[in-house]
Design a protein around this motif. Sequence first.
Motif, PDB file in Angstrom:
ATOM      1  N   MET A  74       0.660  -1.239  -0.081  1.00  0.00           N
ATOM      2  CA  MET A  74       0.169  -0.073   0.042  1.00  0.00           C
ATOM      3  C   MET A  74       1.019   1.261   0.031  1.00  0.00           C
ATOM      4  O   MET A  74       2.005   1.192   0.385  1.00  0.00           O
ATOM      5  N   GLU A  75       0.230   2.268  -0.565  1.00  0.00           N
ATOM      6  CA  GLU A  75       1.066   3.656  -0.472  1.00  0.00           C
ATOM      7  C   GLU A  75       0.260   4.779  -0.240  1.00  0.00           C
ATOM      8  O   GLU A  75      -0.882   4.541  -0.078  1.00  0.00           O
ATOM      9  N   TYR A  76       0.866   5.982  -0.055  1.00  0.00           N
ATOM     10  CA  TYR A  76       0.300   7.082  -0.047  1.00  0.00           C
ATOM     11  C   TYR A  76       1.099   8.318  -0.435  1.00  0.00           C
ATOM     12  O   TYR A  76       2.391   7.862  -0.573  1.00  0.00           O
ATOM     13  N   HIS A  77       0.677   9.391  -0.918  1.00  0.00           N
ATOM     14  CA  HIS A  77       1.122  10.527  -1.265  1.00  0.00           C
ATOM     15  C   HIS A  77       1.113  11.736  -0.311  1.00  0.00           C
ATOM     16  O   HIS A  77       0.064  12.247   0.089  1.00  0.00           O
ATOM     17  N   PRO A  78       2.087  12.099   0.491  1.00  0.00           N
ATOM     18  CA  PRO A  78       1.880  12.722   1.835  1.00  0.00           C
ATOM     19  C   PRO A  78       1.425  14.302   1.174  1.00  0.00           C
ATOM     20  O   PRO A  78       1.154  15.170   1.793  1.00  0.00           O
ATOM     21  N   SER A  81      -3.094  15.129  -3.698  1.00  0.00           N
ATOM     22  CA  SER A  81      -4.150  14.152  -3.849  1.00  0.00           C
ATOM     23  C   SER A  81      -3.711  13.233  -5.372  1.00  0.00           C
ATOM     24  O   SER A  81      -2.869  13.668  -5.749  1.00  0.00           O
ATOM     25  N   GLN A  82      -4.358  12.201  -5.643  1.00  0.00           N
ATOM     26  CA  GLN A  82      -4.110  11.590  -6.784  1.00  0.00           C
ATOM     27  C   GLN A  82      -5.495  11.058  -7.200  1.00  0.00           C
ATOM     28  O   GLN A  82      -6.372  10.228  -6.761  1.00  0.00           O
ATOM     29  N   ALA A  83      -6.101  11.208  -8.498  1.00  0.00           N
ATOM     30  CA  ALA A  83      -7.344  10.985  -9.101  1.00  0.00           C
ATOM     31  C   ALA A  83      -7.044  10.018 -10.144  1.00  0.00           C
ATOM     32  O   ALA A  83      -6.000  10.084 -10.939  1.00  0.00           O
TER      33      ALA A  83
END
Length: 165
Positions: A74-78, A81-83
Amino acid sequence: MRTLKAEPLTPDAFAPFGDVIEASADARQISINYGNTTRFHDLAQLALTADGGKAGVSIFRSSPLDGPITVKVMEYHPKSSQAFVPLSGRPYLVVVAPKGPFDASKMRAFLAGPGQGVNYHAGTWHHFSLALEDVSDFLVIDRIADDDNCVEHELSADEQRVVSF
Ligand SMILES: NC(=O)N[C@@H](O)C(=O)O
Ligand code: NI
């Protein structure tokens, strides 16, 4: 291995994670172009320009995973946002978890329809795009910059889930 049952994607269910991008009856609708077009207005809260980033539009061509869909990373972008907006007319899967320290018990899976896009808010844990049925294209609106804006977590065996749908 434990399973994670995919739920139908709705704005309310997805609200803790981001926005659903769709031409729904609940959206603010504006008649434009002399009545020939309906604008489903302002559907997603984009955050793309922090720390010198710029808004970018790309296309991701994703292949379905082989075998049972297992959440292993899993990942996230601190910083942004990402659409993802599907272009191929097929459903796809979305797997998310709330911002903050990763908690596998809080993972949610959603089955997105061919007319539904998603916008992950900054910090929302998510799996990379999970195409179903065949190779699928997604229009992606995210932050373009030369810095590192992606935190990944490799799930332990106990954290991993097989997605059922
Ligand atoms: N790596 C990349 O550009 N895409 C990922 O962030 C993703 O969510 O697919
Ligand atoms: Ni991402």
